[in-house]
Design a protein around this motif. Structure first.
Motif, mmCIF file in Angstrom:
data_model
loop_
_atom_site.group_PDB
_atom_site.id
_atom_site.type_symbol
_atom_site.label_atom_id
_atom_site.label_comp_id
_atom_site.label_asym_id
_atom_site.label_seq_id
_atom_site.Cartn_x
_atom_site.Cartn_y
_atom_site.Cartn_z
ATOM 1 N N GLU A 190 -2.891 3.549 -11.713
ATOM 2 C CA GLU A 190 -2.894 3.313 -10.266
ATOM 3 C C GLU A 190 -3.425 1.917 -9.944
ATOM 4 O O GLU A 190 -2.866 1.187 -9.107
ATOM 5 C CB GLU A 190 -3.729 4.387 -9.582
ATOM 6 C CG GLU A 190 -3.776 4.252 -8.062
ATOM 7 C CD GLU A 190 -4.673 5.293 -7.425
ATOM 8 O OE1 GLU A 190 -4.414 5.697 -6.283
ATOM 9 O OE2 GLU A 190 -5.651 5.721 -8.096
ATOM 10 N N SER A 191 -4.489 1.530 -10.623
ATOM 11 C CA SER A 191 -5.084 0.205 -10.378
ATOM 12 C C SER A 191 -4.131 -0.914 -10.776
ATOM 13 O O SER A 191 -3.967 -1.928 -10.051
ATOM 14 C CB SER A 191 -6.392 0.091 -11.161
ATOM 15 O OG SER A 191 -6.957 -1.195 -11.007
ATOM 16 N N ASP A 192 -3.449 -0.704 -11.944
ATOM 17 C CA ASP A 192 -2.509 -1.733 -12.402
ATOM 18 C C ASP A 192 -1.340 -1.890 -11.426
ATOM 19 O O ASP A 192 -0.902 -3.014 -11.108
ATOM 20 C CB ASP A 192 -1.976 -1.369 -13.794
ATOM 21 C CG ASP A 192 -3.040 -1.464 -14.869
ATOM 22 O OD1 ASP A 192 -4.064 -2.138 -14.622
ATOM 23 O OD2 ASP A 192 -2.850 -0.863 -15.956
ATOM 24 N N ILE A 193 -0.833 -0.805 -10.934
ATOM 25 C CA ILE A 193 0.307 -0.865 -10.009
ATOM 26 C C ILE A 193 -0.103 -1.509 -8.687
ATOM 27 O O ILE A 193 0.646 -2.323 -8.094
ATOM 28 C CB ILE A 193 0.883 0.547 -9.786
ATOM 29 C CG1 ILE A 193 1.540 1.053 -11.083
ATOM 30 C CG2 ILE A 193 1.892 0.557 -8.649
ATOM 31 C CD1 ILE A 193 1.992 2.504 -11.007
ATOM 32 N N GLN A 194 -1.282 -1.161 -8.203
ATOM 33 C CA GLN A 194 -1.766 -1.777 -6.957
ATOM 34 C C GLN A 194 -1.903 -3.293 -7.111
ATOM 35 O O GLN A 194 -1.582 -4.064 -6.197
ATOM 36 C CB GLN A 194 -3.094 -1.148 -6.550
ATOM 37 C CG GLN A 194 -2.953 0.270 -6.007
ATOM 38 C CD GLN A 194 -4.302 0.899 -5.699
ATOM 39 O OE1 GLN A 194 -5.341 0.404 -6.161
ATOM 40 N NE2 GLN A 194 -4.270 1.978 -4.900
ATOM 41 N N HIS A 195 -2.364 -3.724 -8.289
ATOM 42 C CA HIS A 195 -2.500 -5.170 -8.536
ATOM 43 C C HIS A 195 -1.131 -5.845 -8.542
ATOM 44 O O HIS A 195 -0.940 -6.938 -7.959
ATOM 45 C CB HIS A 195 -3.208 -5.397 -9.868
ATOM 46 C CG HIS A 195 -3.355 -6.826 -10.235
ATOM 47 N ND1 HIS A 195 -4.261 -7.686 -9.602
ATOM 48 C CD2 HIS A 195 -2.699 -7.602 -11.156
ATOM 49 C CE1 HIS A 195 -4.164 -8.880 -10.120
ATOM 50 N NE2 HIS A 195 -3.221 -8.887 -11.070
ATOM 51 N N THR A 196 -0.138 -5.161 -9.175
ATOM 52 C CA THR A 196 1.216 -5.733 -9.211
ATOM 53 C C THR A 196 1.805 -5.795 -7.804
ATOM 54 O O THR A 196 2.469 -6.784 -7.411
ATOM 55 C CB THR A 196 2.112 -4.883 -10.127
ATOM 56 O OG1 THR A 196 1.557 -4.854 -11.446
ATOM 57 C CG2 THR A 196 3.518 -5.476 -10.171
ATOM 58 N N ILE A 197 1.620 -4.749 -7.000
ATOM 59 C CA ILE A 197 2.131 -4.728 -5.632
ATOM 60 C C ILE A 197 1.517 -5.879 -4.807
ATOM 61 O O ILE A 197 2.208 -6.532 -3.991
ATOM 62 C CB ILE A 197 1.844 -3.368 -4.974
ATOM 63 C CG1 ILE A 197 2.742 -2.286 -5.611
ATOM 64 C CG2 ILE A 197 2.071 -3.424 -3.470
ATOM 65 C CD1 ILE A 197 2.439 -0.876 -5.131
ATOM 66 N N SER A 198 0.248 -6.134 -5.045
ATOM 67 C CA SER A 198 -0.393 -7.266 -4.335
ATOM 68 C C SER A 198 0.293 -8.581 -4.710
ATOM 69 O O SER A 198 0.526 -9.475 -3.856
ATOM 70 C CB SER A 198 -1.884 -7.328 -4.701
ATOM 71 O OG SER A 198 -2.540 -6.173 -4.243
ATOM 72 N N GLY A 199 0.638 -8.706 -6.019
ATOM 73 C CA GLY A 199 1.335 -9.914 -6.465
ATOM 74 C C GLY A 199 2.708 -10.039 -5.838
ATOM 75 O O GLY A 199 3.141 -11.141 -5.451
ATOM 76 N N ILE A 200 3.420 -8.892 -5.741
ATOM 77 C CA ILE A 200 4.746 -8.915 -5.128
ATOM 78 C C ILE A 200 4.641 -9.280 -3.646
ATOM 79 O O ILE A 200 5.440 -10.087 -3.123
ATOM 80 C CB ILE A 200 5.435 -7.542 -5.308
ATOM 81 C CG1 ILE A 200 5.753 -7.288 -6.783
ATOM 82 C CG2 ILE A 200 6.711 -7.456 -4.477
ATOM 83 C CD1 ILE A 200 6.248 -5.891 -7.081
#
Length: 577
Positions: A190-200
């Motif tokens: 969940e944390s990794d995906i949230q970080h990627t979404i922030s990058g997107i």
């Protein structure tokens, strides 16, 4: 009580009540004074015998003859064992029968009664009283032991409850640990995906700004990151655990919980009454089975513990053996010792113990020196039969759950077969229709016994060199004394020697199979004779390198087991197709 007979008063005449009567009627049991004798005798409806008071009870009372009602029986016919009168003799009905004065018979019976009375009063009754006096204490011991057992059972129940609670807590702890691990993995993803979404999100905003700007340098410096964002993260698949309880095995729970040891009410006087043979199970087997051309040995069992004389199949995988020591041993077909039992007496036998197995697998054995037949149930040995004047030799269990026991008299002059139901004698078999002994005597010689499927009783008598067969009622059917082929075998082995029939045929062990065929071991010629149920010779088993064959038995598939005395081996032989 009659006041006239009270101990505080003297005896009185039964007719006139005068004291001190001087006469007595033995037949009527009346006290009489002399003046009343005539009056008493005047009653002609009864017989009378008046004697002086001092001789009362001395007149014999003869029984009435059942065939000649007016006559008294003054004789006793020995063969018929009944009282008779002189008319019975003169009529010729008891012609040739030995008759004695019935008073002689009366006196001999009284001697027996005196002995029985003495034994009852001085031996038997005191023993019963002694046993009875011990019962209250034994009841108290039983109740006390029962309370101890209840406490132990409760303690065991609490132990198992604690074990179950411990197991339950352990399984729940494992579940919590498993759940925590999966939650941690999901949190990381969940944390990794949230970080990627922030990058997107930031990249989208930057791209919009570039499109809204006319700054050529910023546009030329743009590097696409879509390839990286196209690589979607793997979806973490979590398999939700399930709980599958095992099916409750009540038998297994009982075994784990514990059990009682075998109960035993064994006492010196009454232990022989606890035995009851098991009812037989219904067995089926193929009919009209044919022999194979050449019998062959399936397996060999090395007993390793000395001479093997008697064998009996417990089942198709295990076989009991006994010999000339005090130990009986159970082997499997791999030759491994499964179990051993020492005789209850612990006496090293003068002669070998014989053994048999009941329908439910209990071992029964004879103890020649202890004069007993015993049964082994679990770890306990119980006395079934205790003999006096006789000693048990060989034994077998019948299809109806009875015991057939060969026994020798103490003076070695008589041998008989007795059928028992438990400890009760049902029939004794000793003589033929002409009063001649069916079996040779002498405890040194061996007489194995078995029951055939047609209920014939088959005995191998090695002293007589014969196999003697009688029917269920003890009537002689036939005697087999060997086959001419035995002579040929013997002459080839010992050329130039002369032998009697007994030397040529020396039977030892005996058994029967599902076809009612009789098999007996011939010690002399090292072979097995096979007969049909009527005593007709069928064939030998002589090509299996059999040496000094002794005990025999067959399993449920008609495989033959042969105990070899000299080699200490038991051979399993196939002889049917």
């Amino acid at each position: 009580m009659d006041p006239k007979r009270c101990i505080q008063d003297v005896l009185r005449c039964d007719l006139c009540d005068n004291p001190a009567p001087s006469m007595y009627c033995d037949f009527c049991n009346k006290y009489l004074c002399k003046p009343c004798v005539g009056k008493h005798l005047s009653d002609l409806s009864k017989e009378h015998k008046v004697v002086p008071f001092e001789k009362r009870g001395s007149t014999p009372y003869y029984p009435k003859c059942q065939k000649h009602l007016s006559k008294q029986c003054e004789l006793h016919c020995k063969p018929c064992d009944i009282p008779i009168c002189v008319h019975c003799v003169s009529s010729g009905e008891h012609l040739g029968h030995e008759a004695v004065d019935i008073l002689i018979r009366f006196e001999s019976i009284k001697e027996v009664i005196h002995r029985d009375l003495s034994e009852l009063e001085n031996v038997i009754y005191p023993k019963y009283e002694d046993i009875l006096s011990n019962i209250p204490a034994r009841k108290a011991d039983l109740n006390e032991n029962s309370e101890k057992l209840k406490t132990a059972i409760n303690r065991r129940g609490e132990e198992l409850h604690r074990e179950i609670d411990t197991i339950s807590q352990k399984i729940k702890a494992d579940l919590v640990e498993l759940n925590t691990k999966h939650i941690a993995d999901l949190n990381t993803q969940e944390s990794d995906i949230q970080h990627t979404i922030s990058g997107i999100t930031q990249t989208i905003e930057d791209l919009r700004n570039i499109l809204d700007s006319n700054d050529v340098s910023i546009a030329c410096a743009y590097k696409s990151r879509n390839d990286k964002f196209r690589e979607l993260p793997p979806k973490l698949k979590v398999c939700l655990p399930t709980f599958t309880p095992q099916k409750t095995n009540k038998e297994g729970i009982y075994q784990q919980f514990g059990s009682f040891s075998a109960f035993s009410n064994e006492t010196e006087e009454t232990e022989e009454h606890i035995f009851a043979m098991d009812s037989p199970a219904t067995e089926t087997s193929p009919s009209d089975r044919s022999f194979i051309d050449k019998p062959w040995i399936i397996t060999e069992i090395n007993s390793k513990y000395g001479r093997v004389c008697s064998i009996s199949c417990l089942n198709d995988e295990n076989i009991w053996t006994s010999g000339r020591d005090k130990i009986m041993r159970l082997y499997n077909l791999h030759g491994e010792l499964v179990k051993s039992v020492q005789t209850k007496s612990g006496i090293k036998p003068l002669f070998m113990h014989d053994i048999t197995v009941t329908m439910k697998g209990d071992l029964v054995y004879t103890d020649f020196d202890d004069r007993t037949v015993n049964i082994v149930k679990n770890t306990h040995i119980y006395k079934v039969i205790k003999l006096r004047g006789w000693r048990p030799r060989n034994i077998c269990c019948t299809s109806s759950g009875k015991l057939l026991v060969v026994m020798d008299s103490d003076d070695d002059k008589q041998t008989k077969v007795v059928r028992y139901s438990g400890s009760k004698v049902e029939r004794s078999i000793q003589f033929n229709d002409y009063g001649q002994p069916l079996y040779s005597s002498g405890s040194y010689y061996i007489k194995y016994i078995t029951e055939n499927r047609n209920f014939d009783i088959c005995v191998s008598d090695n002293k007589a060199g014969a196999l003697v067969v009688v029917n269920q009622a003890g009537k002689h059917r036939f005697t087999y004394t060997g086959h001419p082929g035995s002579l040929i075998k013997r002459l080839f082995s010992f050329a130039g020697s002369l032998f009697t029939t007994k030397e040529l045929f020396n039977p030892r062990g005996i058994t029967t199979d599902s076809q009612s065929r009789i098999l007996t071991a011939d010690w002399t010629t090292n072979c097995i004779h096979i007969l049909d149920q009527d005593g007709q010779f069928l064939r030998y088993i002589d090509n299996c390198d059999i040496q000094t064959p002794w005990g025999l038995c067959v399993d449920t598939s008609d495989n033959l087991f042969v105990a070899e005395y000299a080699t200490e081996k038991v051979k399993k032989i196939k002889y049917y197709k």
